[in-house]
Write a protein that holds these residues in place. Structure first.
Motif, PDB file in Angstrom:
ATOM      1  N   ASP A  34       0.830  -1.211   0.000  1.00 46.72           N
ATOM      2  CA  ASP A  34       0.000   0.000   0.000  1.00 46.72           C
ATOM      3  C   ASP A  34       0.867   1.265   0.000  1.00 46.72           C
ATOM      4  O   ASP A  34       0.543   2.256  -0.681  1.00 46.72           O
ATOM      5  CB  ASP A  34      -0.926   0.001   1.219  1.00 46.72           C
ATOM      6  CG  ASP A  34      -2.011  -1.061   1.123  1.00 46.72           C
ATOM      7  OD1 ASP A  34      -2.237  -1.563   0.000  1.00 46.72           O
ATOM      8  OD2 ASP A  34      -2.632  -1.384   2.158  1.00 46.72           O
ATOM      9  N   TYR A  35       2.006   1.255   0.787  1.00 52.82           N
ATOM     10  CA  TYR A  35       2.886   2.446   0.838  1.00 52.82           C
ATOM     11  C   TYR A  35       3.484   2.724  -0.540  1.00 52.82           C
ATOM     12  O   TYR A  35       3.494   3.870  -1.016  1.00 52.82           O
ATOM     13  CB  TYR A  35       3.988   2.220   1.876  1.00 52.82           C
ATOM     14  CG  TYR A  35       4.995   3.346   1.918  1.00 52.82           C
ATOM     15  CD1 TYR A  35       4.706   4.538   2.591  1.00 52.82           C
ATOM     16  CD2 TYR A  35       6.241   3.230   1.267  1.00 52.82           C
ATOM     17  CE1 TYR A  35       5.629   5.585   2.610  1.00 52.82           C
ATOM     18  CE2 TYR A  35       7.160   4.258   1.296  1.00 52.82           C
ATOM     19  CZ  TYR A  35       6.840   5.432   1.965  1.00 52.82           C
ATOM     20  OH  TYR A  35       7.747   6.459   1.978  1.00 52.82           O
ATOM     21  N   THR A  36       3.991   1.674  -1.212  1.00 53.81           N
ATOM     22  CA  THR A  36       4.571   1.858  -2.544  1.00 53.81           C
ATOM     23  C   THR A  36       3.510   2.338  -3.534  1.00 53.81           C
ATOM     24  O   THR A  36       3.778   3.190  -4.389  1.00 53.81           O
ATOM     25  CB  THR A  36       5.183   0.541  -3.032  1.00 53.81           C
ATOM     26  OG1 THR A  36       6.125   0.069  -2.061  1.00 53.81           O
ATOM     27  CG2 THR A  36       5.882   0.723  -4.358  1.00 53.81           C
ATOM     28  N   ARG A  53       0.909   4.128  -2.829  1.00 48.87           N
ATOM     29  CA  ARG A  53       0.616   5.554  -2.572  1.00 48.87           C
ATOM     30  C   ARG A  53       1.700   6.454  -3.161  1.00 48.87           C
ATOM     31  O   ARG A  53       1.405   7.522  -3.727  1.00 48.87           O
ATOM     32  CB  ARG A  53       0.493   5.787  -1.072  1.00 48.87           C
ATOM     33  CG  ARG A  53      -0.787   5.231  -0.464  1.00 48.87           C
ATOM     34  CD  ARG A  53      -1.020   5.818   0.926  1.00 48.87           C
ATOM     35  NE  ARG A  53       0.043   5.443   1.846  1.00 48.87           N
ATOM     36  CZ  ARG A  53       0.044   4.331   2.594  1.00 48.87           C
ATOM     37  NH1 ARG A  53      -0.966   3.469   2.511  1.00 48.87           N
ATOM     38  NH2 ARG A  53       1.056   4.075   3.409  1.00 48.87           N
ATOM     39  N   GLU A  54       2.965   6.064  -3.053  1.00 47.93           N
ATOM     40  CA  GLU A  54       4.055   6.849  -3.634  1.00 47.93           C
ATOM     41  C   GLU A  54       3.895   6.942  -5.147  1.00 47.93           C
ATOM     42  O   GLU A  54       4.069   8.018  -5.749  1.00 47.93           O
ATOM     43  CB  GLU A  54       5.398   6.195  -3.286  1.00 47.93           C
ATOM     44  CG  GLU A  54       5.820   6.325  -1.830  1.00 47.93           C
ATOM     45  CD  GLU A  54       6.198   7.744  -1.483  1.00 47.93           C
ATOM     46  OE1 GLU A  54       6.879   8.412  -2.282  1.00 47.93           O
ATOM     47  OE2 GLU A  54       5.785   8.200  -0.399  1.00 47.93           O
ATOM     48  N   ASN A  65       1.149   6.663  -6.843  1.00 47.85           N
ATOM     49  CA  ASN A  65      -0.005   7.520  -7.148  1.00 47.85           C
ATOM     50  C   ASN A  65       0.352   8.998  -7.030  1.00 47.85           C
ATOM     51  O   ASN A  65      -0.130   9.834  -7.803  1.00 47.85           O
ATOM     52  CB  ASN A  65      -1.171   7.181  -6.215  1.00 47.85           C
ATOM     53  CG  ASN A  65      -1.781   5.821  -6.528  1.00 47.85           C
ATOM     54  OD1 ASN A  65      -1.656   5.332  -7.653  1.00 47.85           O
ATOM     55  ND2 ASN A  65      -2.424   5.206  -5.543  1.00 47.85           N
ATOM     56  N   GLN A  66       1.226   9.334  -6.044  1.00 50.81           N
ATOM     57  CA  GLN A  66       1.648  10.737  -5.877  1.00 50.81           C
ATOM     58  C   GLN A  66       2.456  11.213  -7.085  1.00 50.81           C
ATOM     59  O   GLN A  66       2.247  12.326  -7.598  1.00 50.81           O
ATOM     60  CB  GLN A  66       2.481  10.873  -4.599  1.00 50.81           C
ATOM     61  CG  GLN A  66       2.972  12.288  -4.301  1.00 50.81           C
ATOM     62  CD  GLN A  66       1.842  13.256  -4.038  1.00 50.81           C
ATOM     63  OE1 GLN A  66       0.844  12.877  -3.413  1.00 50.81           O
ATOM     64  NE2 GLN A  66       1.961  14.491  -4.546  1.00 50.81           N
ATOM     65  N   GLU A  74       6.146  -1.328  -6.983  1.00 49.68           N
ATOM     66  CA  GLU A  74       4.752  -1.659  -6.656  1.00 49.68           C
ATOM     67  C   GLU A  74       4.396  -3.057  -7.168  1.00 49.68           C
ATOM     68  O   GLU A  74       3.716  -3.831  -6.480  1.00 49.68           O
ATOM     69  CB  GLU A  74       3.827  -0.624  -7.290  1.00 49.68           C
ATOM     70  CG  GLU A  74       2.367  -0.713  -6.849  1.00 49.68           C
ATOM     71  CD  GLU A  74       1.551  -1.651  -7.713  1.00 49.68           C
ATOM     72  OE1 GLU A  74       0.473  -2.120  -7.255  1.00 49.68           O
ATOM     73  OE2 GLU A  74       2.009  -1.953  -8.831  1.00 49.68           O
TER      74      GLU A  74
END
Length: 748
Positions: free
Chosen positions: A667-669, A671-672, A674-675, A732
């Motif tokens: 999930d953290y990867t 989100r990065e 997506n940013q 990801e």
């Protein structure tokens, strides 16, 4: 005493087959029957055996003197069964000669044989169209335009013409005739009458109409039995035809301190047009397989049409003679088969042997007969013709075969109709069936019915009250646990129950074998009340297991039903509670007494309930519900639910927590990534705005230089974000794959 017997098989018009009777003797017997002018002998019905499958076995017997003929009549609907099942016996120095009956062509085939085919309900025009070329006389209505009253001519054909009707046209059938003055066309609607000039056509038409009328005639068909022999002797004929099933009804008398008394009656009908006078009767309780087959109507099959081969004519062929004279033929050439006569034989033999029968047994090898080996022919074919001839000419073998056939037929008839003598009716097993033999001769007029006593005995029985919430929600039913100690099979039927001399109610029983127990209920027990209460039910997870990413959860479901029973009467009760049998739903009893009876539909629990007493009985059932869930990359909530269960093992909980950590890293990867994708989208939009402004701004202005500088700086930032996007995309994908692989291999 030995008997000559005949199993009837249908042939066209006349049929007959006797033991050892050749084809020539059969034809001779048929001719003798035709020439028999003696009055017919009457064979009354002497034995009747009725079955529960809609058929009955009827036996007729009597005495004949010399050559005799027996005339019988049957409804046409029974002829097929008669041809299928008739058995004839001639006891003494006689034989069965033949059985003759009126054969019948199928109506459709008969109608198609006439000059005018009336099959398929032809129209007026359809009938006339079949007779093209025939001379007719036609009467035409006076309203017909330009037509005389009568016309005589030849039918040319029928056609349809367009006729104007008002502003539209319609199709009208028109008869085309060749008359003295030439061709004429007459509307079919204008024809009042039509006659055929050819008397043969008139006759054919009339006969076709008679066939149609006779096809609806349900008159009886005559059957003639021919017996040949000398002196007075007994003959018998038996057959199976349609008959009403025999039914049973019972009366059950209940008395205090005494065994129940069961009385059974059989209801039989005589639907025939013949009185039954002092016949022996047996009633068979069973379901023999029976069927109908069309043996009465002549049946035809379609045969292929083969075109002959055509060859061109050839010149005559001439042959030269043999220099060494006529050649001698071998011994094998002397053995010939006469195809025109269907006979095997030898040119050296005096009489050719009959053609081999396909059902003849294989003869032993060895020995010589008529120049041929009795075992085989020269080409290796079995010498069956010689073997069959030897059988026919062997008096000892023929006598033995007749004796065996007569014994088989007598045994068959005896099995259908024998029975011992006893009380009202003697009951006995008949293979897998059960038979009641009425001990006294029965007399029953035509088209009448009768009640015949078959059971009258004390039997074992216990009074009970039977409760089933699906039958009566509040009160149980008064009943009896009956044990069939009558020694007889009880055929299904209604039972009328009496308490002493008072009517108590009705019930119905299915087939009951000897010594079998069966419950009966005949009235509502108003003195007893039952109140069933279902508990709330419980569910508890008992285990959680995982195999290759599939989590299996076992939940124990517990259900309870409490039956509260009150006996308000002054007598003790034995209460049977019928609870649904849910074994098929995987339920099993726990902490509950074993049922007194277990049937596929219900479990019966027995409770002793004294007068004015109240009792409660609880039925507790459990089953395990198993559910499976496959862990996928979207199963985070399910994983958290399993982790929260107390029934889960420590090892599986640790693995599921590890899976949640891997899910967090993924999930953290994500989100990065997506940013970065969002930033690139924002720069793309901003660059489009700057390029539009540059097109509208003069190059000499200061703001133009500012736009160029900003555009250059953004390009550098986009290059950096693109490189970062590429790396995060790979990260990801790797994190997701690691998470999914971990889930797919969780086992504990």
């Amino acid at each position: 005493m030995a008997s000559k017997w005949l199993l009837v098989a249908p042939v066209a018009g006349t049929l007959g087959l006797g033991a050892g009777v050749g084809a020539d003797r059969l034809l001779s017997a048929a001719g003798e029957a035709k020439q028999d002018l003696k009055p017919a002998t009457t064979l009354p019905v002497t034995r009747v055996v009725l079955f529960n499958s809609g058929v009955g076995y009827f036996s007729r017997s009597g005495e004949v003197d010399g050559d005799a003929r027996v005339d019988l009549t049957f409804p046409e609907s029974d002829v097929n069964d008669l041809l299928k099942s008739m058995v004839l016996e001639d006891f003494g120095n006689g034989r069965v000669s033949a059985v003759s009956y009126d054969s019948r062509e199928p109506v459709a085939r008969t109608l198609s044989s006439f000059a005018i085919n009336l099959n398929n309900n032809p129209t007026f025009a359809g009938i006339i169209g079949q007779l093209r070329g025939e001379r007719i006389e036609v009467a035409v209505s006076a309203t017909a335009a330009n037509q005389p009253g009568k016309l005589t001519g030849t039918i040319v054909g029928i056609e349809k013409q367009k006729v104007p009707v008002g502003t539209q046209t319609t199709d009208t059938e028109v008869l085309n005739m060749w008359c003295a003055e030439g061709m004429r066309a007459i509307k079919m609607s204008d024809i009042q009458s039509l006659r055929f000039s050819n008397p043969l056509i008139e006759s054919e038409f009339r006969r076709a109409l008679e066939v149609l009328a006779l096809s609806r005639d349900s008159q009886k068909k005559a059957v003639q039995l021919h017996f040949a022999g000398e002196g007075k002797r007994k003959v018998q004929v038996g057959y199976v035809i349609d008959a009403p099933i025999w039914k049973t009804s019972y009366r059950l008398l209940l008395k205090d301190q005494e065994k129940p008394y069961l009385q059974g009656w059989a209801m039989v009908e005589n639907p025939t047009d013949e009185d039954w006078s002092t016949v022996k009767m047996a009633l068979v309780s069973g379901r023999p397989i029976s069927f109908k087959m069309d043996l009465y109507n002549p049946l035809y099959i379609n045969r292929p049409t083969v075109e002959p081969e055509l060859f061109a004519s050839l010149r005559p062929v001439t042959y030269q003679g043999n220099f060494n004279g006529r050649a001698e033929r071998s011994g094998a050439d002397k053995q010939v088969f006469n195809y025109s006569l269907g006979l095997y034989g030898s040119k050296d033999a005096g009489v050719p042997a009959p053609a081999p029968a396909f059902d003849a047994p294989m003869p032993p090898t060895g020995g010589k007969a008529g120049g041929l080996a009795s075992g085989t022919f020269a080409d290796g074919a079995p010498a069956l013709g010689k073997m069959r001839l030897a059988e026919v000419n062997d008096p000892a073998a023929e006598a033995q075969r007749r004796k065996h056939a007569a014994g088989t037929a007598a045994e068959l008839v005896q099995r259908l109709g024998t029975g011992s003598v006893g009380n009202a009716a003697t009951a006995g097993a008949l293979g897998d069936f059960f038979q009641y033999t009425i001990d006294h001769p029965v007399t029953l007029p035509r088209q009448k019915s009768a009640l015949l006593p078959i059971v009258g005995k004390n039997i074992e029985g216990t009074r009970v009250s039977i409760y089933n919430a699906g039958v009566q929600a509040k009160h149980p039913l008064l009943g009896l646990r009956l044990k069939n100690t009558s020694g007889a099979h009880l055929n299904q039927g209604p039972i009328t129950v009496f308490e002493g001399s008072t009517y108590a109610g009705d019930t119905r029983v299915l087939d009951v074998q000897p010594n079998e127990e069966r419950l009966l209920s005949y009235a509502i027990d108003l003195g007893t009340e039952v109140d069933p209460k279902a508990g709330a039910g419980k569910q508890k997870i008992t285990s959680v297991k995982a195999v290759k990413g599939i989590v299996t959860t076992t939940t124990k479901v517990t259900e309870e039903t409490t039956y509260k029973a009150v006996n308000r009467s002054q007598t003790d009760r034995t209460l049977l509670i019928e609870h649904p049998n849910r074994t098929s739903q995987q339920f099993k009893l726990v902490d509950t007494d074993k049922p007194a009876e277990d049937t596929p539909e219900v479990l019966r629990f027995q409770i002793a309930l004294k007068a004015s007493d109240t009792k409660s009985f609880t039925v507790k059932e459990e089953r395990d519900d198993v559910s499976t869930i496959a862990l996928t990359n979207g199963a985070e909530d399910q994983i958290r639910y399993f982790v929260s269960l107390n029934e889960i093992s420590a090892g599986l909980k640790n693995k599921l927590n590890e899976a949640l950590k891997l899910k967090g890293a993924w999930d953290y990867t994500a989100r990065e990534l997506n940013q970065v994708n969002g930033d690139l989208q924002r720069f793309t939009v901003d660059q489009d705005r700057i390029r539009k402004n540059l097109r509208e701004t003069p190059k000499e202005s200061e703001v133009y230089a500012t736009y160029l500088k900003k555009l250059s700086e953004q390009e550098k930032e986009i290059d950096a974000l693109t490189a970062k996007q590429k790396g995060l995309t790979a990260d990801e994908f790797g994190a997701r794959k690691k998470y999914e692989d971990f889930l797919a291999n969780i086992s504990d």
